[in-house]
Design a protein around this motif. Sequence first.
Motif, PDB file in Angstrom:
ATOM      1  N   ASP A 327      92.024 101.802  -6.802  1.00  0.00           N
ATOM      2  CA  ASP A 327      91.159 100.995  -7.646  1.00  0.00           C
ATOM      3  C   ASP A 327      91.264 101.405  -9.112  1.00  0.00           C
ATOM      4  O   ASP A 327      90.989 102.554  -9.466  1.00  0.00           O
ATOM      5  CB  ASP A 327      89.707 101.107  -7.169  1.00  0.00           C
ATOM      6  CG  ASP A 327      89.494 100.310  -5.898  1.00  0.00           C
ATOM      7  OD1 ASP A 327      90.163  99.258  -5.755  1.00  0.00           O
ATOM      8  OD2 ASP A 327      88.684 100.726  -5.056  1.00  0.00           O
ATOM      9  N   ARG A 457      85.543  98.605 -10.640  1.00  0.00           N
ATOM     10  CA  ARG A 457      86.487  97.528 -10.377  1.00  0.00           C
ATOM     11  C   ARG A 457      85.814  96.360  -9.674  1.00  0.00           C
ATOM     12  O   ARG A 457      85.867  95.217 -10.121  1.00  0.00           O
ATOM     13  CB  ARG A 457      87.642  98.033  -9.520  1.00  0.00           C
ATOM     14  CG  ARG A 457      88.653  96.936  -9.241  1.00  0.00           C
ATOM     15  CD  ARG A 457      89.722  97.391  -8.269  1.00  0.00           C
ATOM     16  NE  ARG A 457      90.753  96.362  -8.133  1.00  0.00           N
ATOM     17  CZ  ARG A 457      91.616  96.328  -7.124  1.00  0.00           C
ATOM     18  NH1 ARG A 457      91.603  97.261  -6.201  1.00  0.00           N
ATOM     19  NH2 ARG A 457      92.508  95.359  -7.062  1.00  0.00           N
ATOM     20  N   HIS A 458      85.172  96.664  -8.542  1.00  0.00           N
ATOM     21  CA  HIS A 458      84.654  95.573  -7.704  1.00  0.00           C
ATOM     22  C   HIS A 458      83.328  95.002  -8.175  1.00  0.00           C
ATOM     23  O   HIS A 458      83.082  93.820  -8.023  1.00  0.00           O
ATOM     24  CB  HIS A 458      84.542  96.034  -6.246  1.00  0.00           C
ATOM     25  CG  HIS A 458      85.884  96.233  -5.610  1.00  0.00           C
ATOM     26  ND1 HIS A 458      86.657  95.180  -5.204  1.00  0.00           N
ATOM     27  CD2 HIS A 458      86.605  97.349  -5.359  1.00  0.00           C
ATOM     28  CE1 HIS A 458      87.794  95.639  -4.714  1.00  0.00           C
ATOM     29  NE2 HIS A 458      87.786  96.949  -4.799  1.00  0.00           N
TER      30      HIS A 458
HETATM   31 NI    NI Z   1      89.109  98.380  -3.673  1.00  0.00          NI
END
Ligand code: NI
Length: 709
Positions: A327, A457-458
Amino acid sequence: MTLFDRVFGGNDAVYGLTEGAIDGAIAQYGEDKAVSFPNTAYSLPCYYAVTGTKVTTLKELKEALGVVKTLMTREKRLNDAFMSGVATALCAEFIEVLKYIDGATPYEEPCYGHLADAVIRELGVPLVTGDIPGVAVILGAAPTTEEGVALVKSYQAQGILVTLVGGIIDQVAEAGMKTGANVRVIPLGKDVTAVIHVVSVALRAALIFGNVKPGDAGTLMKYTMDRVPAFVNAFKPLDDVIVACGAGAIALGFPVVTNETENIFRVPKSLIVQEDVSKFNATSLEARDIKIKITNIDIPVAFASAFEGEIIRRKDMQVEFDGSRVDCAELVQTCDASEVEDHKITVVGPEVDDMELGSKNSIAYVVKVAGKNMQPDFEPVIERKFHNYINCIEGVYHTGQRDMQRIRISIDAFNAGFKIKHIGEVLYASVKNEFDAVVDKCEVVIYTDPAECTRVRHEVAIPIFDKRDERLDTLTDESVDVYYSCILCQAFSPSHVCVVTPERLGLCGAVSWLDAKATHQLDPNGPCQVITKERPIDENLGSYEDVDEAVQKFSQGALEHVTLYSIMQDPMTSCGCFECICGIEPFSNGVVIANREYAGMTPLGMTFPEMASMTGGGVQTPGFMGHGKHFISSKKFMKAEGGIERIVWMPKELKEFVAERLNKTAQELYGIENFTDMIGDETVAEDPETLVAFLTEKGHPALGMDPMM
Ligand code: NI
Ligand code: SF4
Ligand code: NI
């Protein structure tokens, strides 16, 4: 001896050598033997630029030598000396082209010899933006290796493109310095005649970008003098041949700086004696009037645009960050001024010292910006520059963007003390420097803790990217109130104007509508100006009275009408730095597109350089048009002629690059699935007959369309 004696003597000597070499070649191969440089549409570029004549055989080369002789007048006037300098340069080109007979490859690593047209086109954008502020030509061996290397490095650190001829090449190699076009240090060759390969670049720039007519020597020399920021550094001892070459350089407007004191004649601003080699850099920049943008960043390695193309191989890397495996993210976030502490850099997680040699790690950096004039639309514009910024660090390499970036830090950079936090310093300084009109405060948080990277990231980045994509999808030419002009390339292409719209980015591929909008905001009197679109003439052609008025104004009257969506009627002009060029393929009623990187043949019977030589220099050429790669999947791509259905051929690599977006557009516009499968490439056809057979078999829609001409 006077300067005239030295120039004339050097010129005579080179002329004699050239005559001998041509006669020798004729005796060996016969006078019908073909002569050419590889990967250029300009024959012997220097001779062609000066005289307008393309030389193709040894017989013609011999005739051309006769023409060169007419330049070699021997009156003791400055102009005679300059023309003898030009004659010397042309002789050098003849000697060099003989080395390429029968497709020979006379230059071995690290030397380049002749440079392809594609290299010159790539230099277009960085030269106009000042990213490459000048071109240095270093000739001969420095007094010591240390002094030579220091001089080369001083230019490299300023982003100047350095070309090397003669002894300096061995000095640089001895010091173990990396060379190559990607680090802007280009060894040309060890013979003095190799200097012609950089002259050839300057003269082709005039033909490609400046629309200078081959044979118009006066305009040609004015162009190089006014627009090509080159200069020469020649180390002693200077023989008469070098002096004669120097006269040629001066004729083109390129000052010569030398440490030779014996038997030399100073010409103010043109032939300058500087005994102290450590002052060559300053003296040269002053003589050529080159200003350097200074970015002082507190990091333990160099930071310069010359390092942008540097590649770090696996064996040379300390650590790596790879968004395709773990990530990662890079993000600009607009915040309230109260949420941003200017110049604060925080690293959350391990530093490089805590990472294993050769390991793959997570990284996510969030650059928080605040400013009265900041708009969320500028976030992706700033973010896209991260790639350049991080790449300019010596020993650090960056590719990709958003959550797919990949970074390598070299062992050398690590040993020099480079840390993660320095990435933050670079981002901070670069953003503040380039975007000062919109960014008042800037703070950088870098996460290397894997769990934090996953969260950022998410939970933070991807939702923002998704939102932006939705916004971009709704950005159409119809949905906005204004377009923008871009005239950055006028530095080299004086009458060229790009009209940038949401669905048609600049032909260089580097300026989208959002970029142009941000550029306008950052510099209201700069290259990008608002163009209204209130008085349409023909929606299908994309013609507007407002656009016509704007291009008339910005081209100083050179252009009257420009359409946005047609390649046949008043097409947009090309400067020369286009990523792609498309041209009509009459047998299929379609168009062929070639990208700059493609070296092979197209079904038009022309290579990319040959197609490209059909247009450029800010003139309109119906049937040929330069454009950006992303324009290929636009719903506005030659909409007036029927749109993307006209595309019948592209190099395989380009086709793969645009496939996803192009197929989506074809699906939306015409309901065609997998449109790219119908488009030919070099593995299918390099001639029109085979191509048409392939298109017929695939049922390509262009075959059923009206002829374009
Ligand atoms: Ni991920
Ligand atoms: Fe040059 Fe056009 Fe790109 Fe501007 S948008 S830099 S004028 S090619
Ligand atoms: Ni350009």
